[in-house]
Design a protein around this motif. Structure first.
Motif, PDB file in Angstrom:
ATOM      1  N   THR A  66     -20.391  -1.125   3.357  1.00 27.52           N
ATOM      2  CA  THR A  66     -19.767   0.172   4.258  1.00 27.52           C
ATOM      3  C   THR A  66     -18.253  -0.966   4.565  1.00 27.52           C
ATOM      4  OG1 THR A  66     -20.131  -0.722   6.306  1.00 27.52           O
ATOM      5  CG2 THR A  66     -20.000   0.918   5.837  1.00 27.52           C
ATOM      6  N   GLY A  67     -18.002  -2.268   4.215  1.00 25.73           N
ATOM      7  CA  GLY A  67     -16.964  -2.984   3.977  1.00 25.73           C
ATOM      8  C   GLY A  67     -16.660  -3.178   2.688  1.00 25.73           C
ATOM      9  N   ILE A  68     -16.532  -2.544   1.646  1.00 26.91           N
ATOM     10  CA  ILE A  68     -16.446  -2.915   0.371  1.00 26.91           C
ATOM     11  C   ILE A  68     -15.460  -1.578   0.681  1.00 26.91           C
ATOM     12  CG2 ILE A  68     -16.442  -1.775  -2.301  1.00 26.91           C
ATOM     13  CD1 ILE A  68     -18.811  -4.205  -1.788  1.00 26.91           C
ATOM     14  N   GLY A  69     -15.652  -0.388   0.679  1.00 23.90           N
ATOM     15  CA  GLY A  69     -15.776   1.010   1.026  1.00 23.90           C
ATOM     16  C   GLY A  69     -14.878   1.504   1.513  1.00 23.90           C
ATOM     17  N   ALA A  70     -14.543  -0.184   2.974  1.00 24.87           N
ATOM     18  CA  ALA A  70     -13.315   0.377   3.653  1.00 24.87           C
ATOM     19  C   ALA A  70     -11.675  -1.016   3.412  1.00 24.87           C
ATOM     20  CB  ALA A  70     -13.519  -0.175   5.325  1.00 24.87           C
ATOM     21  N   VAL A  71     -12.757  -1.435   2.887  1.00 27.70           N
ATOM     22  CA  VAL A  71     -11.157  -2.606   1.762  1.00 27.70           C
ATOM     23  C   VAL A  71     -10.222  -1.745   0.963  1.00 27.70           C
ATOM     24  CG1 VAL A  71     -10.924  -3.924   0.242  1.00 27.70           C
ATOM     25  CG2 VAL A  71     -11.922  -4.563   2.300  1.00 27.70           C
ATOM     26  N   GLY A  72     -11.628  -0.730   0.383  1.00 24.03           N
ATOM     27  CA  GLY A  72     -11.112   0.095  -1.190  1.00 24.03           C
ATOM     28  C   GLY A  72     -10.516   1.662  -0.777  1.00 24.03           C
ATOM     29  N   THR A  73     -10.374   1.806   0.444  1.00 25.68           N
ATOM     30  CA  THR A  73     -10.256   2.750   1.311  1.00 25.68           C
ATOM     31  C   THR A  73      -8.780   2.287   1.175  1.00 25.68           C
ATOM     32  OG1 THR A  73     -12.527   3.928   2.037  1.00 25.68           O
ATOM     33  CG2 THR A  73      -9.949   4.762   2.870  1.00 25.68           C
ATOM     34  N   VAL A  74      -8.606   1.279   2.397  1.00 31.83           N
ATOM     35  CA  VAL A  74      -7.559   1.119   2.639  1.00 31.83           C
ATOM     36  C   VAL A  74      -6.391   0.643   1.839  1.00 31.83           C
ATOM     37  CG1 VAL A  74      -6.283  -0.977   3.911  1.00 31.83           C
ATOM     38  CG2 VAL A  74      -7.545   0.036   4.701  1.00 31.83           C
ATOM     39  N   LEU A  75      -7.081   0.164   0.562  1.00 30.87           N
ATOM     40  CA  LEU A  75      -6.094  -0.289  -0.747  1.00 30.87           C
ATOM     41  C   LEU A  75      -5.597   0.851  -1.642  1.00 30.87           C
ATOM     42  CD1 LEU A  75      -7.599  -3.637  -1.687  1.00 30.87           C
ATOM     43  CD2 LEU A  75      -5.860  -3.904  -0.960  1.00 30.87           C
ATOM     44  N   LEU A  76      -6.299   1.563  -1.682  1.00 32.41           N
ATOM     45  CA  LEU A  76      -5.923   3.129  -2.293  1.00 32.41           C
ATOM     46  C   LEU A  76      -4.472   4.197  -1.403  1.00 32.41           C
ATOM     47  CD1 LEU A  76      -9.790   4.465  -3.201  1.00 32.41           C
ATOM     48  CD2 LEU A  76      -7.333   3.511  -4.383  1.00 32.41           C
ATOM     49  N   GLY A  77      -5.320   3.995   0.022  1.00 37.46           N
ATOM     50  CA  GLY A  77      -4.170   4.050   1.080  1.00 37.46           C
ATOM     51  C   GLY A  77      -2.454   3.719   0.710  1.00 37.46           C
ATOM     52  N   ILE A  78      -3.218   2.474   0.915  1.00 35.20           N
ATOM     53  CA  ILE A  78      -1.320   1.321   0.379  1.00 35.20           C
ATOM     54  C   ILE A  78      -0.825   1.993  -1.138  1.00 35.20           C
ATOM     55  CG2 ILE A  78      -0.191  -0.694   0.224  1.00 35.20           C
ATOM     56  CD1 ILE A  78      -2.369  -1.385   1.978  1.00 35.20           C
ATOM     57  N   PHE A  79      -1.523   1.811  -1.919  1.00 36.31           N
ATOM     58  CA  PHE A  79      -0.766   2.395  -3.161  1.00 36.31           C
ATOM     59  C   PHE A  79      -0.945   3.212  -3.661  1.00 36.31           C
ATOM     60  CE2 PHE A  79      -3.419  -1.802  -3.819  1.00 36.31           C
ATOM     61  CZ  PHE A  79      -1.832  -2.530  -4.383  1.00 36.31           C
ATOM     62  N   PHE A  80      -1.532   4.201  -2.937  1.00 40.60           N
ATOM     63  CA  PHE A  80      -1.220   5.598  -4.091  1.00 40.60           C
ATOM     64  C   PHE A  80      -1.000   6.553  -2.546  1.00 40.60           C
ATOM     65  CE2 PHE A  80      -4.641   4.127  -6.706  1.00 40.60           C
ATOM     66  CZ  PHE A  80      -3.708   4.532  -8.266  1.00 40.60           C
ATOM     67  N   PHE A  81      -1.005   6.059  -1.420  1.00 41.65           N
ATOM     68  CA  PHE A  81      -0.902   6.977  -0.405  1.00 41.65           C
ATOM     69  C   PHE A  81       0.230   7.245   0.681  1.00 41.65           C
ATOM     70  CE2 PHE A  81      -5.630   8.565  -0.583  1.00 41.65           C
ATOM     71  CZ  PHE A  81      -4.924   9.899  -1.831  1.00 41.65           C
ATOM     72  N   ASN A  82       1.369   6.252   0.179  1.00 40.41           N
ATOM     73  CA  ASN A  82       2.187   5.117   0.896  1.00 40.41           C
ATOM     74  C   ASN A  82       1.910   4.502   2.292  1.00 40.41           C
ATOM     75  OD1 ASN A  82       3.958   5.811  -1.409  1.00 40.41           O
ATOM     76  ND2 ASN A  82       4.291   7.533  -1.280  1.00 40.41           N
ATOM     77  N   GLU A  83       0.200   4.612   2.679  1.00 39.97           N
ATOM     78  CA  GLU A  83       0.168   3.789   3.856  1.00 39.97           C
ATOM     79  C   GLU A  83       0.580   3.117   3.863  1.00 39.97           C
ATOM     80  OE1 GLU A  83      -4.100   3.897   4.557  1.00 39.97           O
ATOM     81  OE2 GLU A  83      -3.766   6.402   4.252  1.00 39.97           O
ATOM     82  N   PRO A  84       1.334   2.196   5.137  1.00 36.96           N
ATOM     83  CA  PRO A  84       2.260   0.560   5.860  1.00 36.96           C
ATOM     84  C   PRO A  84       1.091  -0.448   5.359  1.00 36.96           C
ATOM     85  CG  PRO A  84       1.229   2.397   7.514  1.00 36.96           C
ATOM     86  CD  PRO A  84       1.122   2.642   6.125  1.00 36.96           C
ATOM     87  N   ALA A  85       1.853  -1.225   4.312  1.00 35.96           N
ATOM     88  CA  ALA A  85       0.600  -2.425   4.402  1.00 35.96           C
ATOM     89  C   ALA A  85       1.843  -4.243   5.094  1.00 35.96           C
ATOM     90  CB  ALA A  85       1.072  -2.680   2.895  1.00 35.96           C
ATOM     91  N   GLY A  86       1.157  -3.800   6.298  1.00 42.12           N
ATOM     92  CA  GLY A  86       2.177  -4.467   7.404  1.00 42.12           C
ATOM     93  C   GLY A  86       0.878  -5.767   7.307  1.00 42.12           C
ATOM     94  N   PHE A  87       1.781  -6.806   7.726  1.00 45.07           N
ATOM     95  CA  PHE A  87       1.384  -8.335   8.148  1.00 45.07           C
ATOM     96  C   PHE A  87      -0.062  -8.061   8.421  1.00 45.07           C
ATOM     97  CE2 PHE A  87       0.218 -12.010  10.606  1.00 45.07           C
ATOM     98  CZ  PHE A  87      -0.400 -12.596   9.316  1.00 45.07           C
ATOM     99  N   TRP A  88      -0.138  -7.683   9.842  1.00 47.55           N
ATOM    100  CA  TRP A  88      -1.249  -7.350  10.310  1.00 47.55           C
ATOM    101  C   TRP A  88      -2.380  -6.306   9.369  1.00 47.55           C
ATOM    102  CZ3 TRP A  88      -2.421 -11.117  13.338  1.00 47.55           C
ATOM    103  CH2 TRP A  88      -1.635 -12.135  14.630  1.00 47.55           C
ATOM    104  N   ARG A  89      -2.439  -5.680   9.510  1.00 53.86           N
ATOM    105  CA  ARG A  89      -2.788  -4.806   8.533  1.00 53.86           C
ATOM    106  C   ARG A  89      -3.663  -5.823   7.068  1.00 53.86           C
ATOM    107  NH1 ARG A  89      -2.310   1.057   5.808  1.00 53.86           N
ATOM    108  NH2 ARG A  89      -4.113   2.222   6.146  1.00 53.86           N
ATOM    109  N   LEU A  90      -2.740  -6.207   6.683  1.00 51.59           N
ATOM    110  CA  LEU A  90      -3.504  -6.871   5.458  1.00 51.59           C
ATOM    111  C   LEU A  90      -4.310  -8.257   5.728  1.00 51.59           C
ATOM    112  CD1 LEU A  90      -0.465  -7.444   3.257  1.00 51.59           C
ATOM    113  CD2 LEU A  90      -2.416  -5.705   3.257  1.00 51.59           C
TER     114      LEU A  90
END
Length: 109
Positions: A66-90
């Motif tokens: 689940t951790g790999i899936g969560a990290v991958g999903t957040v990164l995909l969201g940042i790179f492909f869906f223009n989701e925010p990449a703020g300090f606290w999120r990263l």
């Protein structure tokens, strides 16, 4: 080998979340193609997770998956869906990655 299968399973988990994200953006045939990608990714992810827990304890394998899936999903969201990449999120994604590595290091398998 089972750790490699678990990592790939986690990547497919991020893949089925990505397909879900794409499904909400499209209609018609493209919707069904992304839906097929979702089902294939889901099936492969579950199959590989099931195979990996034959030798890796479920209490370690499931959180890593689940951790790999969560990290991958957040990164995909940042790179492909223009989701925010703020300090606290990263920052919190980084702590999740460190936790995944920690679980691997303390695992007996």
């Amino acid at each position: 080998m089972n750790w490699l299968m678990l990592i790939v399973a986690g990547c497919f988990e991020a893949g089925f979340a990505f397909c879900l994200g794409k499904m909400k953006e499209v209609t018609g045939v493209e919707y069904y193609l992304w839906g097929a990608g979702f089902l294939i990714s889901l099936g492969l992810s579950m199959f590989l997770l099931a195979k990996s827990v034959q030798t890796i304890p479920i209490g370690t394998a499931y959180p890593v998956w689940t951790g790999i899936g969560a990290v991958g999903t957040v990164l995909l969201g940042i790179f492909f869906f223009n989701e925010p990449a703020g300090f606290w999120r990263l920052f919190f994604i980084s702590t999740l990655i460190i936790s995944i590595i920690g679980l691997k290091m303390v695992s007996s398998n």
